[in-house]
Motif scaffolding. Sequence first.
Motif, PDB file in Angstrom:
ATOM      1  N   ALA A 148      -4.732   7.702 -12.518  1.00 30.68           N
ATOM      2  CA  ALA A 148      -4.216   7.224 -13.805  1.00 30.68           C
ATOM      3  C   ALA A 148      -4.090   5.711 -13.793  1.00 30.68           C
ATOM      4  O   ALA A 148      -4.735   5.004 -14.542  1.00 30.68           O
ATOM      5  CB  ALA A 148      -2.868   7.876 -14.088  1.00 30.68           C
ATOM      6  N   SER A 149      -3.256   5.203 -12.933  1.00 30.99           N
ATOM      7  CA  SER A 149      -3.030   3.767 -12.845  1.00 30.99           C
ATOM      8  C   SER A 149      -2.783   3.444 -11.377  1.00 30.99           C
ATOM      9  O   SER A 149      -1.699   3.676 -10.863  1.00 30.99           O
ATOM     10  CB  SER A 149      -1.814   3.374 -13.683  1.00 30.99           C
ATOM     11  OG  SER A 149      -1.522   2.004 -13.490  1.00 30.99           O
ATOM     12  N   VAL A 150      -3.805   2.957 -10.732  1.00 31.24           N
ATOM     13  CA  VAL A 150      -3.720   2.678  -9.309  1.00 31.24           C
ATOM     14  C   VAL A 150      -3.920   1.192  -9.085  1.00 31.24           C
ATOM     15  O   VAL A 150      -4.768   0.572  -9.729  1.00 31.24           O
ATOM     16  CB  VAL A 150      -4.802   3.488  -8.542  1.00 31.24           C
ATOM     17  CG1 VAL A 150      -4.756   3.196  -7.064  1.00 31.24           C
ATOM     18  CG2 VAL A 150      -4.629   4.972  -8.796  1.00 31.24           C
ATOM     19  N   ALA A 151      -3.132   0.644  -8.208  1.00 27.15           N
ATOM     20  CA  ALA A 151      -3.325  -0.768  -7.867  1.00 27.15           C
ATOM     21  C   ALA A 151      -4.715  -0.934  -7.275  1.00 27.15           C
ATOM     22  O   ALA A 151      -5.170  -0.119  -6.489  1.00 27.15           O
ATOM     23  CB  ALA A 151      -2.251  -1.207  -6.876  1.00 27.15           C
ATOM     24  N   ASP A 152      -5.375  -2.008  -7.664  1.00 26.68           N
ATOM     25  CA  ASP A 152      -6.717  -2.260  -7.151  1.00 26.68           C
ATOM     26  C   ASP A 152      -6.687  -3.472  -6.219  1.00 26.68           C
ATOM     27  O   ASP A 152      -5.618  -4.027  -5.930  1.00 26.68           O
ATOM     28  CB  ASP A 152      -7.701  -2.475  -8.300  1.00 26.68           C
ATOM     29  CG  ASP A 152      -7.284  -3.608  -9.234  1.00 26.68           C
ATOM     30  OD1 ASP A 152      -6.387  -4.407  -8.869  1.00 26.68           O
ATOM     31  OD2 ASP A 152      -7.851  -3.700 -10.336  1.00 26.68           O
ATOM     32  N   PHE A 153      -7.847  -3.878  -5.757  1.00 23.99           N
ATOM     33  CA  PHE A 153      -7.938  -4.998  -4.826  1.00 23.99           C
ATOM     34  C   PHE A 153      -7.330  -6.264  -5.428  1.00 23.99           C
ATOM     35  O   PHE A 153      -6.596  -6.985  -4.753  1.00 23.99           O
ATOM     36  CB  PHE A 153      -9.399  -5.247  -4.429  1.00 23.99           C
ATOM     37  CG  PHE A 153      -9.559  -6.406  -3.488  1.00 23.99           C
ATOM     38  CD1 PHE A 153      -9.369  -6.222  -2.123  1.00 23.99           C
ATOM     39  CD2 PHE A 153      -9.872  -7.663  -3.954  1.00 23.99           C
ATOM     40  CE1 PHE A 153      -9.490  -7.288  -1.245  1.00 23.99           C
ATOM     41  CE2 PHE A 153      -9.997  -8.736  -3.086  1.00 23.99           C
ATOM     42  CZ  PHE A 153      -9.809  -8.541  -1.723  1.00 23.99           C
ATOM     43  N   THR A 174      -4.996  -6.610  -7.616  1.00 18.40           N
ATOM     44  CA  THR A 174      -3.538  -6.512  -7.651  1.00 18.40           C
ATOM     45  C   THR A 174      -2.944  -6.872  -6.289  1.00 18.40           C
ATOM     46  O   THR A 174      -2.000  -7.662  -6.200  1.00 18.40           O
ATOM     47  CB  THR A 174      -3.104  -5.090  -8.047  1.00 18.40           C
ATOM     48  OG1 THR A 174      -3.689  -4.760  -9.295  1.00 18.40           O
ATOM     49  CG2 THR A 174      -1.597  -4.976  -8.143  1.00 18.40           C
ATOM     50  N   GLY A 175      -3.495  -6.295  -5.230  1.00 19.29           N
ATOM     51  CA  GLY A 175      -3.020  -6.599  -3.880  1.00 19.29           C
ATOM     52  C   GLY A 175      -3.267  -8.049  -3.503  1.00 19.29           C
ATOM     53  O   GLY A 175      -2.420  -8.701  -2.893  1.00 19.29           O
ATOM     54  N   TYR A 176      -4.423  -8.564  -3.872  1.00 20.79           N
ATOM     55  CA  TYR A 176      -4.765  -9.950  -3.559  1.00 20.79           C
ATOM     56  C   TYR A 176      -3.833 -10.925  -4.271  1.00 20.79           C
ATOM     57  O   TYR A 176      -3.411 -11.928  -3.705  1.00 20.79           O
ATOM     58  CB  TYR A 176      -6.225 -10.221  -3.938  1.00 20.79           C
ATOM     59  CG  TYR A 176      -6.708 -11.592  -3.569  1.00 20.79           C
ATOM     60  CD1 TYR A 176      -6.816 -11.970  -2.229  1.00 20.79           C
ATOM     61  CD2 TYR A 176      -7.065 -12.512  -4.539  1.00 20.79           C
ATOM     62  CE1 TYR A 176      -7.254 -13.232  -1.874  1.00 20.79           C
ATOM     63  CE2 TYR A 176      -7.503 -13.772  -4.204  1.00 20.79           C
ATOM     64  CZ  TYR A 176      -7.605 -14.127  -2.866  1.00 20.79           C
ATOM     65  OH  TYR A 176      -8.033 -15.382  -2.523  1.00 20.79           O
ATOM     66  N   ARG A 177      -3.460 -10.607  -5.506  1.00 15.88           N
ATOM     67  CA  ARG A 177      -2.539 -11.451  -6.282  1.00 15.88           C
ATOM     68  C   ARG A 177      -1.202 -11.588  -5.549  1.00 15.88           C
ATOM     69  O   ARG A 177      -0.690 -12.690  -5.380  1.00 15.88           O
ATOM     70  CB  ARG A 177      -2.339 -10.831  -7.657  1.00 15.88           C
ATOM     71  CG  ARG A 177      -1.355 -11.544  -8.545  1.00 15.88           C
ATOM     72  CD  ARG A 177      -1.209 -10.757  -9.848  1.00 15.88           C
ATOM     73  NE  ARG A 177      -0.304 -11.414 -10.762  1.00 15.88           N
ATOM     74  CZ  ARG A 177       0.106 -10.870 -11.883  1.00 15.88           C
ATOM     75  NH1 ARG A 177      -0.319  -9.677 -12.250  1.00 15.88           N
ATOM     76  NH2 ARG A 177       0.952 -11.507 -12.660  1.00 15.88           N
ATOM     77  N   ALA A 178      -0.650 -10.474  -5.101  1.00 16.13           N
ATOM     78  CA  ALA A 178       0.626 -10.516  -4.374  1.00 16.13           C
ATOM     79  C   ALA A 178       0.466 -11.205  -3.032  1.00 16.13           C
ATOM     80  O   ALA A 178       1.345 -11.959  -2.602  1.00 16.13           O
ATOM     81  CB  ALA A 178       1.173  -9.105  -4.183  1.00 16.13           C
TER      82      ALA A 178
END
Length: 166
Positions: free
Chosen positions: A141-146, A148-152
């Motif tokens: 449904a709504s999964v963090a993608d690369f 998203t992880g890279y941003r953090a």
Amino acid sequence: MHLIDLLHFLFDSPIDLTRCRVGLQTKVPRKGGVEVKVDDHAFVSGLLEDGPSFTLTASKATRPEHTGFTLALSGSRGDLVHHSQDGPVLHARTGVDWEPVKVLGPGRLADPAGEVPGWADSFVDQLHAWAGAVTGSRPPASVADFDTGYRAQRVLEELLRGGGRV
């Protein structure tokens, strides 16, 4: 890193890295007779570019009632505080009084003391999502993608690089 992800998810606003203060401490220098070489108490305070101020605290070396994770936000319309020991409840204030707000239903698995609510169930949910994605029976449904992880990770790297260190 998880608290930075949470800020991004809740507010969809970049962190103003020029206005952050960071503190990393090793409050327990020795454990079991061995020197501790990692921080056991950290905080970040600052502003989101869209306005609210925040303080993130993660500590495994403080009074037992404070051990865990804390997220505190203050904005023009109110305040929000969550501590991992409060379980699935956060506290909101839009006026004078604080109100508890339950954010999760009952969990399937018990979370370890001081962990983020839903931590144990998140592994079960993750396995179900992966299995559904692989078999095609349940698309995510709504999964963090690369990205998203890279941003953090970029935020964390900049904060650890020394900007605003106290």
